[in-house]
Scaffold this motif. Structure first.
Motif, PDB file in Angstrom:
ATOM      1  N   ASN A 347      34.209  75.552  70.795  1.00 56.65           N
ATOM      2  CA  ASN A 347      34.660  75.717  72.312  1.00 56.65           C
ATOM      3  C   ASN A 347      36.078  75.183  72.451  1.00 56.65           C
ATOM      4  O   ASN A 347      36.579  75.092  73.115  1.00 56.65           O
ATOM      5  N   GLY A 348      36.089  74.565  71.230  1.00 57.42           N
ATOM      6  CA  GLY A 348      37.668  73.562  70.712  1.00 57.42           C
ATOM      7  C   GLY A 348      37.900  72.083  71.721  1.00 57.42           C
ATOM      8  O   GLY A 348      37.970  72.421  72.233  1.00 57.42           O
ATOM      9  N   VAL A 349      36.671  71.720  72.054  1.00 57.83           N
ATOM     10  CA  VAL A 349      36.114  70.825  72.474  1.00 57.83           C
ATOM     11  C   VAL A 349      36.777  69.317  71.474  1.00 57.83           C
ATOM     12  O   VAL A 349      37.120  70.035  70.566  1.00 57.83           O
ATOM     13  N   GLU A 350      37.231  68.861  72.533  1.00 54.44           N
ATOM     14  CA  GLU A 350      37.598  67.729  72.122  1.00 54.44           C
ATOM     15  C   GLU A 350      37.142  66.976  70.728  1.00 54.44           C
ATOM     16  O   GLU A 350      35.969  66.461  70.875  1.00 54.44           O
ATOM     17  N   HIS A 351      37.574  66.368  69.541  1.00 50.50           N
ATOM     18  CA  HIS A 351      37.009  66.001  68.263  1.00 50.50           C
ATOM     19  C   HIS A 351      37.353  64.774  68.499  1.00 50.50           C
ATOM     20  O   HIS A 351      38.618  63.546  68.677  1.00 50.50           O
ATOM     21  N   PRO A 352      36.234  63.637  68.335  1.00 44.68           N
ATOM     22  CA  PRO A 352      36.090  62.236  68.499  1.00 44.68           C
ATOM     23  C   PRO A 352      37.101  61.970  67.251  1.00 44.68           C
ATOM     24  O   PRO A 352      36.990  62.144  66.407  1.00 44.68           O
ATOM     25  N   SER A 353      37.845  60.645  67.993  1.00 45.48           N
ATOM     26  CA  SER A 353      38.806  59.942  67.299  1.00 45.48           C
ATOM     27  C   SER A 353      38.095  59.357  66.063  1.00 45.48           C
ATOM     28  O   SER A 353      36.901  58.776  66.165  1.00 45.48           O
ATOM     29  N   ILE A 354      38.577  58.329  65.052  1.00 46.54           N
ATOM     30  CA  ILE A 354      37.619  57.588  63.894  1.00 46.54           C
ATOM     31  C   ILE A 354      38.785  56.000  64.255  1.00 46.54           C
ATOM     32  O   ILE A 354      39.421  56.009  64.053  1.00 46.54           O
ATOM     33  N   ALA A 355      37.712  54.674  64.376  1.00 38.82           N
ATOM     34  CA  ALA A 355      38.715  53.865  64.212  1.00 38.82           C
ATOM     35  C   ALA A 355      37.900  53.191  63.708  1.00 38.82           C
ATOM     36  O   ALA A 355      36.487  53.359  63.172  1.00 38.82           O
ATOM     37  N   ILE A 356      37.937  52.085  62.998  1.00 37.71           N
ATOM     38  CA  ILE A 356      37.480  50.742  62.165  1.00 37.71           C
ATOM     39  C   ILE A 356      37.481  49.712  63.081  1.00 37.71           C
ATOM     40  O   ILE A 356      38.363  48.814  63.206  1.00 37.71           O
ATOM     41  N   ALA A 357      36.152  48.963  63.391  1.00 38.90           N
ATOM     42  CA  ALA A 357      36.348  47.652  63.820  1.00 38.90           C
ATOM     43  C   ALA A 357      36.141  46.671  62.754  1.00 38.90           C
ATOM     44  O   ALA A 357      35.469  46.398  61.460  1.00 38.90           O
ATOM     45  N   ARG A 358      37.354  45.582  62.401  1.00 34.04           N
ATOM     46  CA  ARG A 358      37.662  45.078  61.300  1.00 34.04           C
ATOM     47  C   ARG A 358      36.724  43.308  61.087  1.00 34.04           C
ATOM     48  O   ARG A 358      36.428  43.292  62.469  1.00 34.04           O
ATOM     49  N   ARG A 359      36.928  42.997  60.379  1.00 36.81           N
ATOM     50  CA  ARG A 359      36.157  41.484  60.094  1.00 36.81           C
ATOM     51  C   ARG A 359      36.478  40.678  61.465  1.00 36.81           C
ATOM     52  O   ARG A 359      35.528  39.747  61.348  1.00 36.81           O
ATOM     53  N   ASP A 360      37.909  40.848  61.291  1.00 32.94           N
ATOM     54  CA  ASP A 360      38.797  39.604  62.343  1.00 32.94           C
ATOM     55  C   ASP A 360      38.766  40.269  63.922  1.00 32.94           C
ATOM     56  O   ASP A 360      39.055  39.245  64.811  1.00 32.94           O
TER      57      ASP A 360
END
Length: 379
Positions: A347-360
């Motif tokens: 459907n051309g739906v928006e692909h989720p972004s990718i993130a990293i929650a750092r230790r700090d």
């Protein structure tokens, strides 16, 4: 504590502190069992965390030319590759990026084995021991007539193990426990025991969910030690997928509408079960949600609806302390393994972004997706 409201939506988020916990446990199993543990890319190919995974594993396993190339480029070492079928189009790239290759059938080894041996790769054969604890046929590699692996009967009819095969590989588990591996090893020894003294390594595949809270790692270590004592010359290899990133992150979404028809309340999200969480529909399984629970009695029940136009793109029911409203964040738990690797842009739906929650405590958005990503997937 991750501030989910400050993240883009939708977005996959890996928490480094949760990942640390898993990697420490995997290191313990490696150290105390003497087995090699390699990362299965089919479960998580988020290469921005490969440097972390590489420090706490013995390599990575690939199931395609693309995965093998990614292992070589981002893991920094050749892959241990297995695919149900190799082709003339992909075999050269696979051989160039692998140091182990497992063949699914005798005919595939006959077709490509010499090319692998000339290049110095260690060749293996996938076997089918006829046992699997997996109850869902879609995920069971040992169903009657399975196309995956060579049976003991087929191997006998062909005259035994071909010259040049140095290893055996089986993969029959899925989010399984040590007792299931014990039964699998008993089946291997019963049906293929005469071959174990003729090979150098035994790959026990994936499905060893050793980072699950209820998994008995002491039992796994004892089982592997006992098997090594019976076969001291063998390198033992495990290639879990989910275990590395089990419960290490989230899929963040937002309520964009609320629909109620015939008493059914649906919170419409900016993510899709069909596109972004397909195992929820295929397996099926019900994911956990931060701040939600299974409803009890007559309390209000909420269905969550996906953003694609597929009629069945929804899942439910959940109960919330406060009725979901437009703008609320809905955070799905345990969404890193077998999620990003299965997503589509249907459907051309928006692909989720990718993130990293750092230790700090800092959160870094590693990748955002847009129109060009969709366009380039098409033609």
């Amino acid at each position: 504590m991750i501030d989910f409201d400050r993240l883009p939506s939708p977005c996959y988020v890996v928490d480094e502190q949760l990942l640390d916990r898993n990697l420490a446990l995997i290191d313990r199993v490696r150290r105390e069992s003497g087995a090699e543990i390699i990362v299965a890319l089919k479960a998580c190919a988020m290469w921005s965390i490969f440097p972390e995974l590489a420090r706490h594993s013995d390599g990575a396993t690939a199931s395609s030319a693309a995965e093998a190339r990614l292992v070589r480029e981002e893991f920094g070492r050749p892959a241990h590759t297995y695919a149900p079928v190799y082709t003339d189009r992909n075999i050269d790239e696979i051989l160039a990026t692998s140091d182990h290759i497992t063949f699914n059938s005798l005919s595939q080894f006959e077709r490509f084995g010499q090319r692998a041996l000339i290049r110095g790769l260690s060749c293996g054969l996938r076997i089918n021991p006829g046992y699997s604890p997996v109850e869902t046929d879609l995920y069971n590699p040992c169903v009657a007539g399975s196309r995956l692996g060579v049976t003991a009967r087929r191997l006998r009819e062909a005259g035994g193990l071909p010259e040049g095969i140095e290893g055996l590989h089986f993969h029959v588990l899925c989010e399984s426990r040590p007792e299931h591996l014990r039964l699998a090893l008993e089946a291997v020894e019963e049906r293929f025991g005469d071959l174990l003294d003729r090979v150098k390594w035994l790959n026990m595949g994936g499905g060893h969910l050793m980072t699950h809270a209820d998994y008995d790692c002491d039992a796994l270590i004892a089982l592997l030690r006992a098997f090594r004592a019976r076969h001291p010359h063998l390198r033992l290899i495990l290639e879990p997928g989910s275990a590395f990133t089990w419960r290490t992150g989230y899929l963040v979404s937002t309520v964009e509408d609320v629909v109620e028809n015939e008493g059914v309340r649906t919170a419409m999200l900016d993510v899709s079960f069909a596109c972004h969480m397909p195992d929820c529909l295929e397996m099926p399984y019900k994911p956990a949600i931060v701040g939600a629970r299974d409803p009890e009695g007559d309390e209000p029940r909420w269905r969550l609806g996906g953003t694609s136009c597929l009629a069945g793109d929804y899942y439910g029911d959940w109960a919330f302390d406060r009725a979901p409203r437009v703008g609320d964040r809905i955070v799905f738990e345990d969404m890193i393994h077998y999620t990003m690797v299965k997503t589509t842009m249907f459907n051309g739906v928006e692909h989720p972004s990718i993130a990293i929650a750092r230790r700090d405590g800092q959160v870094d958005v590693i990748r955002r997706f847009g129109y060009e990503d969709y366009k380039n997937r098409m033609s």
